[in-house]
Scaffold this motif. Structure first.
Motif, PDB file in Angstrom:
ATOM      1  N   GLN A   1      -5.199  -9.900   6.123  1.00 20.40           N
ATOM      2  CA  GLN A   1      -5.147  -8.634   6.846  1.00 20.40           C
ATOM      3  C   GLN A   1      -4.509  -8.839   8.225  1.00 20.40           C
ATOM      4  N   TYR A   2      -3.348  -8.196   8.411  1.00 19.55           N
ATOM      5  CA  TYR A   2      -2.588  -8.307   9.646  1.00 19.55           C
ATOM      6  C   TYR A   2      -2.795  -7.048  10.478  1.00 19.55           C
ATOM      7  N   CYS A   3      -3.252  -7.218  11.709  1.00 17.36           N
ATOM      8  CA  CYS A   3      -3.514  -6.080  12.579  1.00 17.36           C
ATOM      9  C   CYS A   3      -2.295  -5.804  13.466  1.00 17.36           C
ATOM     10  N   VAL A   4      -2.041  -4.526  13.725  1.00 17.92           N
ATOM     11  CA  VAL A   4      -0.969  -4.137  14.646  1.00 17.92           C
ATOM     12  C   VAL A   4      -1.505  -3.108  15.631  1.00 17.92           C
ATOM     13  N   ASN A   5      -0.968  -3.162  16.839  1.00 16.28           N
ATOM     14  CA  ASN A   5      -1.254  -2.154  17.840  1.00 16.28           C
ATOM     15  C   ASN A   5      -0.193  -1.061  17.796  1.00 16.28           C
ATOM     16  N   ARG A   6      -0.489   0.047  18.448  1.00 13.16           N
ATOM     17  CA  ARG A   6       0.375   1.221  18.380  1.00 13.16           C
ATOM     18  C   ARG A   6       1.797   0.910  18.850  1.00 13.16           C
ATOM     19  N   GLY A   7       1.922   0.315  20.048  1.00 12.00           N
ATOM     20  CA  GLY A   7       3.244   0.041  20.564  1.00 12.00           C
ATOM     21  C   GLY A   7       4.015  -0.936  19.690  1.00 12.00           C
ATOM     22  N   PHE A   8       3.320  -1.966  19.211  1.00  7.96           N
ATOM     23  CA  PHE A   8       3.964  -2.938  18.333  1.00  7.96           C
ATOM     24  C   PHE A   8       4.468  -2.269  17.063  1.00  7.96           C
ATOM     25  N   TRP A   9       3.669  -1.354  16.516  1.00  7.70           N
ATOM     26  CA  TRP A   9       4.076  -0.676  15.287  1.00  7.70           C
ATOM     27  C   TRP A   9       5.363   0.119  15.506  1.00  7.70           C
ATOM     28  N   TYR A  10       5.386   0.919  16.535  1.00  7.48           N
ATOM     29  CA  TYR A  10       6.566   1.756  16.739  1.00  7.48           C
ATOM     30  C   TYR A  10       7.798   0.933  17.095  1.00  7.48           C
ATOM     31  N   ASP A  11       7.610  -0.200  17.759  1.00  3.93           N
ATOM     32  CA  ASP A  11       8.750  -1.049  18.099  1.00  3.93           C
ATOM     33  C   ASP A  11       9.272  -1.841  16.904  1.00  3.93           C
ATOM     34  N   ASN A  12       8.415  -2.100  15.921  1.00 10.57           N
ATOM     35  CA  ASN A  12       8.773  -3.051  14.868  1.00 10.57           C
ATOM     36  C   ASN A  12       8.676  -2.508  13.447  1.00 10.57           C
ATOM     37  N   ARG A  13       8.305  -1.257  13.256  1.00  8.43           N
ATOM     38  CA  ARG A  13       8.019  -0.789  11.896  1.00  8.43           C
ATOM     39  C   ARG A  13       9.222  -0.884  10.967  1.00  8.43           C
ATOM     40  N   ASP A  14      10.438  -0.777  11.498  1.00  5.02           N
ATOM     41  CA  ASP A  14      11.609  -0.880  10.624  1.00  5.02           C
ATOM     42  C   ASP A  14      11.785  -2.292  10.074  1.00  5.02           C
ATOM     43  N   ARG A  15      11.116  -3.262  10.676  1.00  2.50           N
ATOM     44  CA  ARG A  15      11.208  -4.646  10.198  1.00  2.50           C
ATOM     45  C   ARG A  15      10.265  -4.904   9.016  1.00  2.50           C
TER      46      ARG A  15
ATOM     47  N   HIS B   1      10.557  -9.016   3.862  1.00  2.00           N
ATOM     48  CA  HIS B   1       9.667  -9.715   4.791  1.00  2.00           C
ATOM     49  C   HIS B   1       8.293  -9.939   4.173  1.00  2.00           C
ATOM     50  N   VAL B   2       7.738  -8.925   3.537  1.00  2.00           N
ATOM     51  CA  VAL B   2       6.405  -9.065   2.942  1.00  2.00           C
ATOM     52  C   VAL B   2       6.401 -10.172   1.894  1.00  2.00           C
ATOM     53  N   SER B   3       7.487 -10.285   1.152  1.00  2.00           N
ATOM     54  CA  SER B   3       7.554 -11.353   0.134  1.00  2.00           C
ATOM     55  C   SER B   3       7.618 -12.732   0.772  1.00  2.00           C
ATOM     56  N   ALA B   4       7.999 -12.794   2.048  1.00  2.00           N
ATOM     57  CA  ALA B   4       8.068 -14.090   2.736  1.00  2.00           C
ATOM     58  C   ALA B   4       6.745 -14.473   3.397  1.00  2.00           C
ATOM     59  N   LEU B   5       5.767 -13.569   3.432  1.00  2.00           N
ATOM     60  CA  LEU B   5       4.467 -13.913   3.996  1.00  2.00           C
ATOM     61  C   LEU B   5       3.804 -14.999   3.148  1.00  2.00           C
ATOM     62  N   PRO B   6       2.866 -15.750   3.708  1.00  2.00           N
ATOM     63  CA  PRO B   6       2.313 -16.901   2.973  1.00  2.00           C
ATOM     64  C   PRO B   6       1.571 -16.546   1.706  1.00  2.00           C
ATOM     65  N   HIS B   7       1.132 -15.290   1.525  1.00  2.00           N
ATOM     66  CA  HIS B   7       0.304 -14.939   0.373  1.00  2.00           C
ATOM     67  C   HIS B   7       0.787 -13.658  -0.283  1.00  2.00           C
ATOM     68  N   THR B   8       0.278 -13.399  -1.459  1.00  2.00           N
ATOM     69  CA  THR B   8       0.774 -12.278  -2.251  1.00  2.00           C
ATOM     70  C   THR B   8       0.037 -10.969  -2.001  1.00  2.00           C
ATOM     71  N   THR B   9      -1.202 -11.025  -1.518  1.00  2.00           N
ATOM     72  CA  THR B   9      -1.973  -9.809  -1.277  1.00  2.00           C
ATOM     73  C   THR B   9      -2.163  -9.643   0.222  1.00  2.00           C
ATOM     74  N   ASN B  10      -1.447  -8.675   0.782  1.00  2.00           N
ATOM     75  CA  ASN B  10      -1.426  -8.483   2.224  1.00  2.00           C
ATOM     76  C   ASN B  10      -1.800  -7.053   2.572  1.00  2.00           C
ATOM     77  N   VAL B  11      -2.553  -6.918   3.651  1.00  2.00           N
ATOM     78  CA  VAL B  11      -3.067  -5.626   4.088  1.00  2.00           C
ATOM     79  C   VAL B  11      -2.683  -5.435   5.555  1.00  2.00           C
ATOM     80  N   LEU B  12      -2.326  -4.207   5.906  1.00  2.00           N
ATOM     81  CA  LEU B  12      -2.102  -3.877   7.307  1.00  2.00           C
ATOM     82  C   LEU B  12      -3.381  -3.276   7.876  1.00  2.00           C
TER      83      LEU B  12
END
Length: 525
Positions: A354-368, A373-384
């Protein structure tokens, strides 16, 4: 063919598979001769269901063993009209678009029964200030909301605390929630946040353990707390709540393993939200050597060292014979830092990270946040998970349905498996209510359109579409820290005009805005 079927009373077969759902049917339709059959189907995803209403003969309700039969029954009753039950089949067997839909809470600041004294609206290591019966009163209301809106689970930090009933109160809550298809997910701090039993003189309370074994305590920095851009500099008060254990001592890992065993033997929880602590990593020589000097408010190396053993211990079957759901916190605003997450790569892959994001981080980075990218995370089941819409981003009572809709849509498109939001504030507050509904609807169906959501869910709650837009705009003035008393008073006057022109729940929502703006205007004047 008739469009509707009159059902003067039901006779349920298979009620033992979902007694609560069977009770809902009997309460709404009465007891009688019309046959209804409940059939659990373990091959369905959690929350998946199918309802078949023929013109005559047996009504068939099929769902996964934990939540599906409850969801199906509620769906059928929601579609009932004075003319009867609609004839036909509703097929929701694919289940929710985001399977892991979870609300996150601390016990001390979860306020769903607003009649209580001792309400708190912020904090992470607080004493419990309400009476002992308030815990159940608050969380039963939250469970009922989740069951009605198809939200799968509630994380509870402080689930076990002497001040609100300890084991018995926690067991009662778990049983109440399980019957309604809602998982109670125990928030468990590993080497931090009180351990399994957050507050009390209990052998699996972390402070109790470290008082007995002070040699096993962590060496924390002078400042215990963290910084969040949207909130500022946060210091935790010096108390036994913030005591932490050193992850380099094997005795601590053995103690936590025994505590997790005890928890799962003792309570019918639906899973565990694991966290190794975010208010300071151990700075002892052994820990510093393991991390190569890593100094953040959390430690990936500490996570790597404890989770294989603990997740192996926690790998069990839970309520209704379905696997427990475990979430592992990976902390905040770091989902795009793949290098930092290197130590996590060897952790077990059968739990959710489970990866946590803050409001400003989300709006600055959501297009990424892409499928690549999700497929490159270390595991297959990921939650925001997000602090947005909570006190930690100064949004505890803010109007944020569009943000939750955006998060649900983007996380689903990127291949993530869930979305977690804070839900400590009651849906009595219309801003929270609409935000939670957006979360529920878009996490269930990420392809839902905003226009449809606005028409079906928002506009009727405020007296029409234009009225809902006016409420949204008024709520934005409340959220503006620079708003002057005159602007707030104008919003309040418009809200009072709507109070006079409406009634029932629509009126209540406008009355809330009128009172809230009056309060803010008084403070701004």
């Amino acid at each position: 063919m008739s469009q509707y079927r009159q059902v003067p009373g039901v006779r349920v077969s298979g009620a033992e598979h979902a007694p609560y759902a069977a009770g809902l049917l009997a309460d709404a339709l009465g007891e009688g001769a019309e046959p209804v059959r409940f059939t659990p189907d373990a091959t369905l995803p959690e929350g998946g269901f199918r309802v078949e209403v023929p013109e005559t003969g047996e009504i068939r309700i099929v769902g996964d063993p934990f939540a599906g039969l409850v969801y199906a029954t509620r769906d059928l009753l929601d579609r009932a009209t004075p003319a009867g039950l609609p004839v036909g089949t509703v097929d929701a067997t694919p289940g929710p678009g985001l399977p892991l839909r979870t609300l996150w809470t601390w016990d001390h600041s979860t306020n769903w029964d607003l009649r209580r004294l001792g309400l708190q609206e912020i904090g992470a290591l607080n004493p419990y200030a309400k009476g002992s019966d308030a815990f159940g009163a608050d969380y039963r209301r939250l469970v009922d909301f989740c069951s009605a809106e198809r939200i799968g689970g509630i994380v509870v930090y402080g689930l076990l605390r002497d001040a609100h009933g300890g084991v018995e109160a926690a067991r009662e809550l778990c049983e109440y929630a399980n019957a309604r298809g809602v998982r109670i997910i125990a928030g468990v701090g590993i080497n931090a946040y009180g351990g399994v039993y957050f507050d009390g003189r209990h052998r699996f309370n972390l402070a109790t353990w470290l008082r007995q074994r002070p040699d096993l305590a962590a060496e924390l920095p002078k400042k215990v707390g963290f910084d969040i851009d949207e909130f500022g500099d946060l210091h935790f008060p010096a108390s036994e709540y913030m005591m932490a254990a050193c992850p380099s001592h094997p005795e601590n890992l053995a103690w936590h393993r025994d505590a997790v065993d005890w928890l799962l033997d003792t309570l019918p929880v639906g899973g565990i939200n694991f966290e190794t602590g975010d208010y300071g990593s151990c700075a002892c020589d052994r820990c510093t050597a393991h991390t190569g000097g890593e100094r953040t408010s959390w430690s990936y190396e500490a996570m790597r060292s404890v989770y294989p053993t603990l997740l192996d211990t926690a790998r069990r079957t839970g309520p209704a014979g379905v696997p427990l759901r475990h979430l592992v916190e990976v902390y905040w605003d770091n989902i795009f830092d793949l290098d930092a997450q290197g130590p996590l790569a060897d952790l077990p892959d059968d739990v959710a990270y489970q990866y946590c994001v803050n409001r400003g981080f989300w709006y600055d980075n959501r297009d990424r946040l892409t499928a690549d990218h999700v497929s490159a995370l270390p595991h297959t089941t990921n939650v925001l998970r997000t602090h947005a819409g909570s006190q930690w981003n100064r949004q505890r009572h803010s109007w944020v349905p569009d943000m939750y809709a955006d998060m649900a849509t983007r996380t689903a498109a990127a291949g993530m498996r869930g979305l977690t939001i804070f839900a400590e504030a009651s849906a009595y507050h219309p801003t929270n209510e609409v935000s939670y509904l957006a979360y529920a609807r878009f996490s269930w169906n990420p392809e839902l359109t905003w226009a449809d959501f606005w028409r079906d869910e928002v506009a009727p709650r405020f007296g029409g579409s234009a009225e809902a837009e006016a409420f949204r705009d008024g709520a934005a003035v409340l959220d503006d820290p620079s708003a002057e008393a005159a602007a707030l008073t104008r919003v309040g006057a418009d809200a009072l005009a709507m109070v006079a022109a409406t009634g029932g729940e629509v009126q209540r929502r406008w009355l809330w805005l009128a009172e809230r703006t009056a309060r803010h205007a008084h403070s701004a004047g």
